[in-house]
Write a protein that holds these residues in place. Structure first.
Motif, PDB file in Angstrom:
ATOM      1  N   LYS B  12       0.845  -1.200   0.000  1.00  0.00           N
ATOM      2  CA  LYS B  12       0.000   0.000   0.000  1.00  0.00           C
ATOM      3  C   LYS B  12       0.884   1.256   0.000  1.00  0.00           C
ATOM      4  O   LYS B  12       0.647   2.215  -0.741  1.00  0.00           O
ATOM      5  CB  LYS B  12      -0.895  -0.030   1.240  1.00  0.00           C
ATOM      6  CG  LYS B  12      -1.885   1.091   1.350  1.00  0.00           C
ATOM      7  CD  LYS B  12      -2.742   0.882   2.596  1.00  0.00           C
ATOM      8  CE  LYS B  12      -3.553   2.113   2.926  1.00  0.00           C
ATOM      9  NZ  LYS B  12      -4.266   1.942   4.215  1.00  0.00           N
ATOM     10  N   GLY B  15       2.652   2.230  -3.371  1.00  0.00           N
ATOM     11  CA  GLY B  15       1.896   3.069  -4.289  1.00  0.00           C
ATOM     12  C   GLY B  15       2.146   4.549  -4.023  1.00  0.00           C
ATOM     13  O   GLY B  15       2.163   5.366  -4.956  1.00  0.00           O
ATOM     14  N   SER B  31       1.621   6.358 -15.983  1.00  0.00           N
ATOM     15  CA  SER B  31       1.436   5.063 -15.349  1.00  0.00           C
ATOM     16  C   SER B  31       1.320   3.960 -16.396  1.00  0.00           C
ATOM     17  O   SER B  31       0.663   4.127 -17.428  1.00  0.00           O
ATOM     18  CB  SER B  31       0.162   5.104 -14.493  1.00  0.00           C
ATOM     19  OG  SER B  31      -0.081   3.835 -13.946  1.00  0.00           O
ATOM     20  N   SER B  34      -0.277  -0.760 -12.044  1.00  0.00           N
ATOM     21  CA  SER B  34      -0.431  -0.313 -10.664  1.00  0.00           C
ATOM     22  C   SER B  34       0.905  -0.081  -9.960  1.00  0.00           C
ATOM     23  O   SER B  34       0.956   0.607  -8.948  1.00  0.00           O
ATOM     24  CB  SER B  34      -1.244  -1.341  -9.885  1.00  0.00           C
ATOM     25  OG  SER B  34      -0.565  -2.584  -9.893  1.00  0.00           O
ATOM     26  N   SER B  35       1.974  -0.628 -10.511  1.00  0.00           N
ATOM     27  CA  SER B  35       3.240  -0.508  -9.786  1.00  0.00           C
ATOM     28  C   SER B  35       4.396  -0.065 -10.675  1.00  0.00           C
ATOM     29  O   SER B  35       5.555  -0.347 -10.389  1.00  0.00           O
ATOM     30  CB  SER B  35       3.599  -1.841  -9.124  1.00  0.00           C
ATOM     31  OG  SER B  35       3.704  -2.860 -10.098  1.00  0.00           O
TER      32      SER B  35
END
Lengths: 174, 115
Positions: B12, B15, B31, B34-35
């Motif tokens: 979490k 991020g 982006s 997500s990572s």
């Protein structure tokens, strides 16, 4: 791209050093030129005395953002050089040791060393040293070991990135 | 190093590392999942930054990883943002170090001669 390029070996390094001083003197503001020449001298000396080939090449090139100085040799690389003196070690360890002042040369024959080159990146000059399959980034006086993929570098290639704000407004490579 | 007791919390926080990089960076990141973030400050040096979670003493910590350059075609580098003992930095330091290292690699990629 405007470029200076010259090879050097143990017999010509003195004359090439004069040319390099001239070019740097014409291009780089005086307060930065001295430290930069110090860095170049160390890298050139390493190519002459530690590469196993007694020399290398010096290239200078202006990009939109920087003066780039590249010192390279086609020798056996830092890894091999330190292994000869200290036994088996991985490439990363060899490069870390080199930047901590460890050398295959006897104490009384050492120059100012790579630690001094790294220290001078505090001024804002960026350093990238590549040898074998590893690379070492020097910036703001700190060093970071990273990996280099695809094919390894033969010998040692050191790139110095001198930002435009260190250059004379009317400087050029003739 | 900032250590989180479990992997979920570290993920979490990871991020947030990316969010901080995207908002404070000199580069224009976009982006790509997500990572991971991507930017292309110069054509020969596209950059990808990932953040992942590694187990460390006492728990888990986020770590930046990066690639710069074009694999199999030109100069290409990769690494992780850790200290000399291999430990992750706290987020502010990690973001700063990452950008300094990427800056040197991007600048070096501007050299036109074959290395």
């Amino acid at each position: 791209m405007i470029r200076y390029q010259s090879g050097f070996d143990a017999t010509t390094v003195g004359a090439v050093a004069v040319q390099i001083r001239q070019v740097i003197g014409d291009l780089v503001e005086g307060e930065w030129a001295h430290g930069l020449l110090y860095m170049i001298r160390e890298l050139v000396d390493n190519a002459v005395f530690h590469s196993g080939t007694n020399g290398g090449d010096c290239l200078m090139e202006l990009s939109e953002t920087h003066l780039h100085v590249v010192i390279r040799d086609r020798g056996w690389g830092i890894h091999h050089s330190l292994q000869q003196a200290y036994g088996a070690m991985d490439e990363g360890t060899a490069v870390r040791w080199a930047f901590q002042g460890v050398s295959g040369t006897a104490d009384d024959q050492r120059g100012i060393g790579l630690p001094s080159v790294l220290q001078r990146t505090e001024t804002g000059i960026g350093l990238l040293l590549e040898t074998g399959t590893v690379a070492f980034v020097g910036t703001q006086g700190e060093g970071y070991l990273i990996g280099k993929s695809t094919q390894g570098v033969e010998g040692v290639v050191a790139t110095l990135n001198i930002p435009r704000w260190m250059l004379r407004p009317d400087g050029d490579i003739g | 190093m900032v250590v989180y007791p479990n992997a979920a919390e570290a993920k979490k926080q990871a991020g947030r590392y990316l969010a901080q990089l995207a908002t404070e960076s000199q580069f224009e990141w976009r982006s790509i999942g997500s990572s991971a973030l991507f930017c292309e400050p110069v054509p020969q040096a596209p950059c990808q930054v990932m953040v992942f979670v590694v187990p460390v003493e006492g728990g888990f910590a986020p770590v930046f990883g990066f690639t710069v350059g074009i694999k199999h075609e030109t100069r290409y580098w990769q690494g992780r943002i850790v200290d000399e003992n291999g430990r992750p930095y706290p987020p502010e330091t990690a973001t700063e170090r990452l950008q300094e290292i990427l800056g040197v690699l991007i600048d070096s990629s501007r050299v036109s001669v074959s290395i």
